[in-house]
Design a protein around this motif. Structure first.
Motif, PDB file in Angstrom:
ATOM      1  N   SER A  42       0.853  -1.187   0.000  1.00  0.00           N
ATOM      2  CA  SER A  42       0.000   0.000   0.000  1.00  0.00           C
ATOM      3  C   SER A  42       0.890   1.239   0.000  1.00  0.00           C
ATOM      4  N   GLN A  43       0.282   2.382  -0.279  1.00  0.00           N
ATOM      5  CA  GLN A  43       1.043   3.628  -0.208  1.00  0.00           C
ATOM      6  C   GLN A  43       1.591   3.851   1.193  1.00  0.00           C
ATOM      7  N   THR A  44       0.793   3.573   2.198  1.00  0.00           N
ATOM      8  CA  THR A  44       1.221   3.778   3.588  1.00  0.00           C
ATOM      9  C   THR A  44       2.429   2.900   3.916  1.00  0.00           C
ATOM     10  N   LEU A  49       8.436   2.526   4.381  1.00  0.00           N
ATOM     11  CA  LEU A  49       9.662   1.834   3.979  1.00  0.00           C
ATOM     12  C   LEU A  49      10.730   2.806   3.481  1.00  0.00           C
ATOM     13  N   VAL A  50      10.321   3.773   2.655  1.00  0.00           N
ATOM     14  CA  VAL A  50      11.301   4.666   2.033  1.00  0.00           C
ATOM     15  C   VAL A  50      11.497   5.969   2.796  1.00  0.00           C
ATOM     16  N   GLY A  51      10.734   6.178   3.865  1.00  0.00           N
ATOM     17  CA  GLY A  51      10.943   7.340   4.715  1.00  0.00           C
ATOM     18  C   GLY A  51      10.351   8.646   4.218  1.00  0.00           C
ATOM     19  N   VAL A  52       9.202   8.560   3.530  1.00  0.00           N
ATOM     20  CA  VAL A  52       8.481   9.769   3.121  1.00  0.00           C
ATOM     21  C   VAL A  52       7.053   9.659   3.627  1.00  0.00           C
ATOM     22  N   SER A  53       6.333  10.761   3.600  1.00  0.00           N
ATOM     23  CA  SER A  53       4.939  10.708   4.035  1.00  0.00           C
ATOM     24  C   SER A  53       4.077  10.054   2.950  1.00  0.00           C
ATOM     25  N   ARG A  54       2.936   9.514   3.362  1.00  0.00           N
ATOM     26  CA  ARG A  54       2.029   8.923   2.389  1.00  0.00           C
ATOM     27  C   ARG A  54       1.560   9.987   1.404  1.00  0.00           C
ATOM     28  N   ALA A  70      16.423  14.307  -3.705  1.00  0.00           N
ATOM     29  CA  ALA A  70      16.645  13.324  -2.636  1.00  0.00           C
ATOM     30  C   ALA A  70      15.404  12.456  -2.428  1.00  0.00           C
ATOM     31  N   VAL A  71      14.224  13.061  -2.462  1.00  0.00           N
ATOM     32  CA  VAL A  71      12.981  12.296  -2.294  1.00  0.00           C
ATOM     33  C   VAL A  71      12.763  11.367  -3.481  1.00  0.00           C
ATOM     34  N   VAL A  75      12.430   7.250  -3.175  1.00  0.00           N
ATOM     35  CA  VAL A  75      11.274   6.427  -3.528  1.00  0.00           C
ATOM     36  C   VAL A  75      11.591   5.412  -4.618  1.00  0.00           C
ATOM     37  N   PHE A  76      12.600   5.675  -5.442  1.00  0.00           N
ATOM     38  CA  PHE A  76      12.948   4.718  -6.497  1.00  0.00           C
ATOM     39  C   PHE A  76      14.081   3.764  -6.106  1.00  0.00           C
ATOM     40  N   LYS A  77      14.780   4.046  -5.018  1.00  0.00           N
ATOM     41  CA  LYS A  77      15.925   3.227  -4.591  1.00  0.00           C
ATOM     42  C   LYS A  77      15.597   1.740  -4.422  1.00  0.00           C
ATOM     43  N   PRO A  78      14.462   1.362  -3.805  1.00  0.00           N
ATOM     44  CA  PRO A  78      14.184  -0.071  -3.649  1.00  0.00           C
ATOM     45  C   PRO A  78      14.101  -0.850  -4.976  1.00  0.00           C
TER      46      PRO A  78
END
Length: 99
Positions: A42-44, A49-54, A70-71, A75-78
């Motif tokens: 889910s988005q939440t 997981l990636v350390g940003v808000s939903r 940086a954001v 979000v694409f790093k995984p």
């Protein structure tokens, strides 16, 4: 939903990146598809997981707002991806991909 095999993950990633590079999907659509189809999150869950808000994740997936580099990288790093410079010209992009 079954977890895709490494070969299926790679094939989906290549297919989606090709669509991104030829302009048929956006970065937000790419992220949403990867999150849902590869991770089944889910988005939440993914935002945590990636350390940003939903909300930030939702904005990125809907192509609104202006996330920092940086954001975007977070979000694409995984998925083994990072932001980079690409040609804006479709013709130049096709030439680059053919080499």
């Amino acid at each position: 939903m079954n977890k895709p095999s490494p070969a299926e993950r790679e094939a989906l990633l290549i297919s989606l990146l090709t669509r991104l590079f030829d302009g048929t999907i956006t970065e937000g659509e790419l992220l949403r598809t990867l999150r849902k189809d590869l991770l089944n999150m889910s988005q939440t869950e993914y935002a945590s997981l990636v350390g940003v808000s939903r909300r930030t994740l939702s904005d990125i997936e809907r192509n609104v707002g202006s996330p920092t580099l940086a954001v975007v990288n977070a979000v694409f790093k995984p998925f083994g991806l990072k932001a980079g410079l690409l040609p804006r010209s479709p013709t130049l992009m096709k030439k680059m991909l053919q080499q």
